[in-house]
Design a protein around this motif. Sequence first.
Motif, PDB file in Angstrom:
ATOM      1  N   LYS A   5       0.841  -1.203   0.000  1.00 30.21           N
ATOM      2  CA  LYS A   5       0.000   0.000   0.000  1.00 30.21           C
ATOM      3  C   LYS A   5       0.878   1.256   0.000  1.00 30.21           C
ATOM      4  O   LYS A   5       0.641   2.203  -0.755  1.00 30.21           O
ATOM      5  N   PHE A   6       1.926   1.227   0.790  1.00 34.24           N
ATOM      6  CA  PHE A   6       2.879   2.335   0.864  1.00 34.24           C
ATOM      7  C   PHE A   6       3.568   2.539  -0.485  1.00 34.24           C
ATOM      8  O   PHE A   6       3.701   3.661  -0.972  1.00 34.24           O
ATOM      9  N   LEU A   7       4.005   1.438  -1.114  1.00 37.61           N
ATOM     10  CA  LEU A   7       4.693   1.533  -2.402  1.00 37.61           C
ATOM     11  C   LEU A   7       3.778   2.087  -3.490  1.00 37.61           C
ATOM     12  O   LEU A   7       4.222   2.868  -4.341  1.00 37.61           O
ATOM     13  N   VAL A   8       2.503   1.718  -3.464  1.00 35.96           N
ATOM     14  CA  VAL A   8       1.538   2.258  -4.427  1.00 35.96           C
ATOM     15  C   VAL A   8       1.415   3.759  -4.220  1.00 35.96           C
ATOM     16  O   VAL A   8       1.419   4.536  -5.183  1.00 35.96           O
ATOM     17  N   LYS A   9       1.339   4.186  -2.967  1.00 35.41           N
ATOM     18  CA  LYS A   9       1.218   5.620  -2.676  1.00 35.41           C
ATOM     19  C   LYS A   9       2.466   6.393  -3.101  1.00 35.41           C
ATOM     20  O   LYS A   9       2.390   7.575  -3.400  1.00 35.41           O
ATOM     21  N   LEU A  10       3.612   5.703  -3.144  1.00 39.95           N
ATOM     22  CA  LEU A  10       4.842   6.335  -3.619  1.00 39.95           C
ATOM     23  C   LEU A  10       4.905   6.387  -5.143  1.00 39.95           C
ATOM     24  O   LEU A  10       5.819   6.982  -5.706  1.00 39.95           O
ATOM     25  N   GLY A  11       3.947   5.728  -5.807  1.00 40.29           N
ATOM     26  CA  GLY A  11       3.914   5.742  -7.261  1.00 40.29           C
ATOM     27  C   GLY A  11       4.770   4.676  -7.916  1.00 40.29           C
ATOM     28  O   GLY A  11       5.072   4.749  -9.107  1.00 40.29           O
ATOM     29  N   LYS A  12       5.150   3.653  -7.159  1.00 43.13           N
ATOM     30  CA  LYS A  12       5.948   2.561  -7.718  1.00 43.13           C
ATOM     31  C   LYS A  12       5.086   1.703  -8.637  1.00 43.13           C
ATOM     32  O   LYS A  12       3.885   1.576  -8.449  1.00 43.13           O
ATOM     33  N   THR A  62       5.987  -4.005 -10.945  1.00 44.84           N
ATOM     34  CA  THR A  62       7.280  -4.689 -11.070  1.00 44.84           C
ATOM     35  C   THR A  62       8.263  -4.193 -10.017  1.00 44.84           C
ATOM     36  O   THR A  62       8.951  -4.996  -9.374  1.00 44.84           O
ATOM     37  N   GLU A  63       8.317  -2.884  -9.816  1.00 49.67           N
ATOM     38  CA  GLU A  63       9.215  -2.321  -8.795  1.00 49.67           C
ATOM     39  C   GLU A  63       8.786  -2.772  -7.395  1.00 49.67           C
ATOM     40  O   GLU A  63       9.620  -3.174  -6.581  1.00 49.67           O
ATOM     41  N   GLY A  64       7.483  -2.714  -7.142  1.00 54.27           N
ATOM     42  CA  GLY A  64       6.961  -3.092  -5.830  1.00 54.27           C
ATOM     43  C   GLY A  64       7.217  -4.553  -5.517  1.00 54.27           C
ATOM     44  O   GLY A  64       7.642  -4.904  -4.413  1.00 54.27           O
ATOM     45  N   GLU A  85      -6.657   1.026  -7.195  1.00 51.73           N
ATOM     46  CA  GLU A  85      -8.063   1.400  -7.410  1.00 51.73           C
ATOM     47  C   GLU A  85      -8.643   2.165  -6.224  1.00 51.73           C
ATOM     48  O   GLU A  85      -9.811   2.525  -6.226  1.00 51.73           O
ATOM     49  N   GLY A  86      -7.832   2.383  -5.185  1.00 48.99           N
ATOM     50  CA  GLY A  86      -8.277   3.186  -4.057  1.00 48.99           C
ATOM     51  C   GLY A  86      -8.634   2.431  -2.796  1.00 48.99           C
ATOM     52  O   GLY A  86      -9.074   3.031  -1.811  1.00 48.99           O
ATOM     53  N   CYS A  87      -8.477   1.134  -2.798  1.00 57.81           N
ATOM     54  CA  CYS A  87      -8.748   0.343  -1.594  1.00 57.81           C
ATOM     55  C   CYS A  87      -7.808   0.787  -0.478  1.00 57.81           C
ATOM     56  O   CYS A  87      -6.616   0.977  -0.701  1.00 57.81           O
ATOM     57  N   GLU A  88      -8.340   0.968   0.708  1.00 53.46           N
ATOM     58  CA  GLU A  88      -7.534   1.419   1.833  1.00 53.46           C
ATOM     59  C   GLU A  88      -7.249   0.331   2.862  1.00 53.46           C
ATOM     60  O   GLU A  88      -6.342   0.449   3.657  1.00 53.46           O
ATOM     61  N   THR A  89      -8.048  -0.726   2.868  1.00 51.05           N
ATOM     62  CA  THR A  89      -7.878  -1.756   3.884  1.00 51.05           C
ATOM     63  C   THR A  89      -6.871  -2.817   3.444  1.00 51.05           C
ATOM     64  O   THR A  89      -6.753  -3.105   2.253  1.00 51.05           O
TER      65      THR A  89
END
Length: 112
Positions: A43-50, A53-55, A82-86
């Motif tokens: 979730k953190f990596l997605v928020k960083l824009g990774k 493949t990088e994640g 897609e915006g899932c937070e949990t």
Amino acid sequence: MTELMRCEHVATSLDITVSGDTFSTLTRRKMLSIQREQRDNLKFLVKLGKTFTEGYAMLKEVCGNECLSRTQVFEWFKLFKEGCETTEDDSRPARHSTSKMDENIETIVRTG
């Protein structure tokens, strides 16, 4: 089946108690904790824009053999994009555990 795997299977089937918890409960808790931590990291990596493949590469580098499968990482990555937070699993209906039935325990003990 290796000796360790057979011991773990028998211990799980017999529901051996370790410090007030069952062997299978302890194993399950550890596994769920590791999976939850990895989802938090994804979730953190997605928020960083990774990218996926990088994640996945980063997660694999940090977690090694305990890393979620590529498919699981992809599914969670997609959900977070897609915006899932949990990071919780969806609830599933409970299944009856056949490994704890008396007849199965007796069979395992006899053949063990």
